[in-house]
Design an enzyme around this catalytic site. Structure first.
Site, PDB file in Angstrom:
ATOM      1  N   ARG A 147       3.228  -3.377 -24.730  1.00  0.00           N
ATOM      2  CA  ARG A 147       3.349  -2.514 -23.552  1.00  0.00           C
ATOM      3  C   ARG A 147       3.445  -1.070 -24.025  1.00  0.00           C
ATOM      4  NH1 ARG A 147       8.312  -1.799 -19.172  1.00  0.00           N
ATOM      5  NH2 ARG A 147       9.048  -0.385 -20.798  1.00  0.00           N
ATOM      6  N   TYR A 159      10.695   6.972 -17.494  1.00  0.00           N
ATOM      7  CA  TYR A 159      10.954   5.534 -17.638  1.00  0.00           C
ATOM      8  C   TYR A 159      10.138   4.922 -18.786  1.00  0.00           C
ATOM      9  CZ  TYR A 159      10.541   0.585 -17.286  1.00  0.00           C
ATOM     10  OH  TYR A 159      10.535  -0.739 -17.639  1.00  0.00           O
ATOM     11  N   ASP A 200       3.549  -0.323 -17.478  1.00  0.00           N
ATOM     12  CA  ASP A 200       4.435  -0.474 -16.310  1.00  0.00           C
ATOM     13  C   ASP A 200       4.527   0.858 -15.569  1.00  0.00           C
ATOM     14  OD1 ASP A 200       6.379  -1.160 -14.491  1.00  0.00           O
ATOM     15  OD2 ASP A 200       7.793  -1.970 -15.965  1.00  0.00           O
ATOM     16  N   HIS A 202       6.201   1.139 -12.796  1.00  0.00           N
ATOM     17  CA  HIS A 202       7.572   1.117 -12.257  1.00  0.00           C
ATOM     18  C   HIS A 202       7.650   1.671 -10.828  1.00  0.00           C
ATOM     19  CE1 HIS A 202      11.948   0.625 -13.270  1.00  0.00           C
ATOM     20  NE2 HIS A 202      11.398  -0.328 -14.003  1.00  0.00           N
ATOM     21  N   GLU A 226       1.383  -2.938 -14.245  1.00  0.00           N
ATOM     22  CA  GLU A 226       2.552  -3.559 -13.608  1.00  0.00           C
ATOM     23  C   GLU A 226       3.157  -2.659 -12.535  1.00  0.00           C
ATOM     24  OE1 GLU A 226       5.425  -4.645 -16.536  1.00  0.00           O
ATOM     25  OE2 GLU A 226       7.080  -4.687 -15.117  1.00  0.00           O
ATOM     26  N   GLU A 252       8.988  -8.297 -10.358  1.00  0.00           N
ATOM     27  CA  GLU A 252      10.290  -8.395 -11.038  1.00  0.00           C
ATOM     28  C   GLU A 252      11.452  -8.180 -10.083  1.00  0.00           C
ATOM     29  OE1 GLU A 252       9.592  -5.348 -14.052  1.00  0.00           O
ATOM     30  OE2 GLU A 252      11.155  -4.129 -13.155  1.00  0.00           O
ATOM     31  N   ARG A 273       5.636 -11.626 -12.021  1.00  0.00           N
ATOM     32  CA  ARG A 273       6.589 -11.009 -12.951  1.00  0.00           C
ATOM     33  C   ARG A 273       8.001 -11.576 -12.856  1.00  0.00           C
ATOM     34  NH1 ARG A 273       7.036  -8.929 -17.108  1.00  0.00           N
ATOM     35  NH2 ARG A 273       8.102  -6.982 -16.697  1.00  0.00           N
ATOM     36  N   GLU A 329       7.310 -11.313 -21.590  1.00  0.00           N
ATOM     37  CA  GLU A 329       7.904 -10.057 -22.080  1.00  0.00           C
ATOM     38  C   GLU A 329       9.097 -10.397 -22.978  1.00  0.00           C
ATOM     39  OE1 GLU A 329       9.753  -7.582 -19.064  1.00  0.00           O
ATOM     40  OE2 GLU A 329       9.204  -5.778 -20.146  1.00  0.00           O
ATOM     41  N   TRP A 392      12.602   4.608  -8.826  1.00  0.00           N
ATOM     42  CA  TRP A 392      12.800   4.677 -10.275  1.00  0.00           C
ATOM     43  C   TRP A 392      11.958   3.626 -10.957  1.00  0.00           C
ATOM     44  CZ3 TRP A 392      15.162   1.079 -13.738  1.00  0.00           C
ATOM     45  CH2 TRP A 392      15.186   1.543 -15.079  1.00  0.00           C
TER      46      TRP A 392
HETATM   47  O1  EZ4 Z   1      13.533  -1.602 -15.150  1.00  0.00           O
HETATM   48  O2  EZ4 Z   1      15.011  -4.723 -16.052  1.00  0.00           O
HETATM   49  O3  EZ4 Z   1       9.348  -4.407 -16.941  1.00  0.00           O
HETATM   50  N1  EZ4 Z   1      10.497  -4.150 -17.093  1.00  0.00           N
HETATM   51  C1  EZ4 Z   1      11.224  -3.347 -16.320  1.00  0.00           C
HETATM   52  C2  EZ4 Z   1      12.688  -3.263 -16.649  1.00  0.00           C
HETATM   53  C3  EZ4 Z   1      13.553  -2.975 -15.422  1.00  0.00           C
HETATM   54  C4  EZ4 Z   1      14.981  -3.378 -15.691  1.00  0.00           C
HETATM   55  C5  EZ4 Z   1      15.863  -3.162 -14.464  1.00  0.00           C
HETATM   56  O4  EZ4 Z   1      17.110  -3.730 -14.658  1.00  0.00           O
HETATM   57  O5  EZ4 Z   1      10.687  -2.766 -15.409  1.00  0.00           O
HETATM   58  O6  EZ4 Z   1      12.876  -2.271 -17.626  1.00  0.00           O
HETATM   59 CO    CO Z   2       8.722  -3.643 -14.998  1.00  0.00          CO
END
Ligand code: EZ4
Ligand code: CO
Length: 392
Positions: A147, A159, A200, A202, A226, A252, A273, A329, A392
């Protein structure tokens, strides 16, 4: 075989973990992970005050019935707290059943479908040299899929980049969208076409921005993109799909099969996920992945450090037994965490394997766990450059 004792163990060796330990009247015990990052004690209260009293004296073999009791019997359904609590009970009961059978859990789930599980590791850097070093480091550890997260010029660390650990991050989608394709272009020319690369987002983009990013990244052949948009708006993915063939992974923050109903049926994603820990346990995640299999959608289970070694072991047993496994992962835990949770999984040549011990193959050292009391902690928040709170 009746459930005789249920303990909720909170420990913070490197970060907070919530573990449910069930013990039967014939002395077998099983573990389940109930860690909900940043809201851990809500799950502790849910388990201690509401679930544990219902478990004592129940037949430990009745996994499905217990799942239905905790889900339907509560009347109030779904949600991360409820589903993490149910996950812990479900996982602990599977652990017990497999220990009673004297087999590693994956044998009870149908047996191994492969020799080992392809894992991806995390690489990141504020700039390209730092990112390349990080990729080389991951590859040296054996990872066969990576990743890639990068800093964005003009923004403080964002992030997924190692130095981002701050309470409030700053975000600007235009700067990110302009920069990211150049990062993947550079990584591809440095590391070649073969290495599977993931990224990702996010949850940060609008549907049309995500569509544009997917399209811009097509030449770099991502394994997946992702969480390109916030998870609540499932129709957003229709728009993204119309514009790009970059594979999409999401889920997730989902908790149940019902969160996947539309996006699986409409074939809007390629990878699921969800982690065992946040999705009602092995019983329920299996149900989601069997549904997804009908549409050639595969697993890509969440494996952050906030899923405990117990949750990771559950993922590995399920992943080994699933036909539609995709990738796992894997973020190795710290040394203190590995002391508290003794594990028997292996990571060899980039492949994870849950090992051959009966049950999940994880044991919890309760004395060691007791050395690390709960430490309140929150996830960061994200603000736009003008101060507006963003995903976030
Ligand atoms: O931000 O598990 O793909 N992984 C992620 C993680 C999440 C955290 C949140 O608790 O996006 O880093
Ligand atoms: Co993620």
């Amino acid at each position: 075989m009746l459930i005789d004792r249920a303990e909720v163990v909170v420990t913070s060796p490197d970060r907070n973990f919530v573990t449910l330990k069930l013990t039967t009247d014939d002395g077998l015990s099983g573990l389940g992970d109930a860690t909900l990052n940043g809201r851990e004690m809500a799950v502790v209260a849910y388990l201690r005050d509401h679930v544990v009293p219902m478990l004592i004296g129940r037949d430990a073999h009745r996994i499905e019935d217990t799942w239905q009791l905790l889900y339907r019997g509560a009347y109030w359904r779904r949600g991360p707290v409820t589903m993490a609590a149910i996950a812990a009970v479900d996982t602990a009961l599977w652990d017990i059943k497999a220990r009673a059978a004297g087999m590693p859990l994956y044998q009870l789930l149908g047996g191994a479908c492969r020799d080992g599980l392809l894992a991806y590791g995390h690489a990141s850097g504020q700039d390209l040299p730092e990112l390349f070093d990080s990729i080389r480091e991951r590859r040296a550890l054996g990872f066969r899929a990576i990743r890639v997260q990068s800093g964005v010029p003009g923004l403080p660390p964002v992030y997924g980049t190692a130095s981002a650990a701050r309470d409030v991050e700053v975000w600007d989608s235009r700067s990110y969208l302009r920069h990211l394709p150049s990062v993947f272009e550079a990584v591809r020319s440095e590391f070649g076409p073969q290495l599977p690369l993931l990224h990702d987002v996010h949850h940060r983009l609008t549907p049309i921005q995500a569509a544009r990013l997917g399209k811009a990244l097509e030449p770099y052949d991502l394994f997946w993109l992702e969480d390109c948009t916030p998870a609540e708006n499932q129709e957003a993915l229709r728009l993204v799909r119309q514009h790009t063939t970059t594979p999409l992974a999401i889920g997730e923050v989902f908790n149940t099969v019902w969160d996947y109903q539309q996006i699986v049926r409409e074939q809007l994603i390629d990878y699921v996920r969800s982690a065992v820990t946040h999705t009602g346990g092995i019983t329920h995640l299996r149900r989601i992945l069997d549904f997804a299999a009908q549409y050639q959608i595969r697993s890509g289970m969440h494996g952050p450090q906030d899923v405990s070694p117990v949750g990771m072991a559950a993922a590995l047993h399920l992943g080994l037994a699933l036909h539609n496994f995709g990738i796992q992962e894997y973020n190795p835990h710290g040394a203190r965490t590995d002391e508290v949770f003794r594990q028997s999984f292996t990571f060899t040549d980039g492949l994870l394997h849950p090992g051959s011990e009966p049950g999940l193959g994880v044991s919890l050292d309760v004395d060691e766990a007791g050395k690390y009391p709960y430490a309140r902690a929150y996830l960061p928040v994200n603000r736009l450059t003008d101060g507006t709170l963003h995903d976030w």
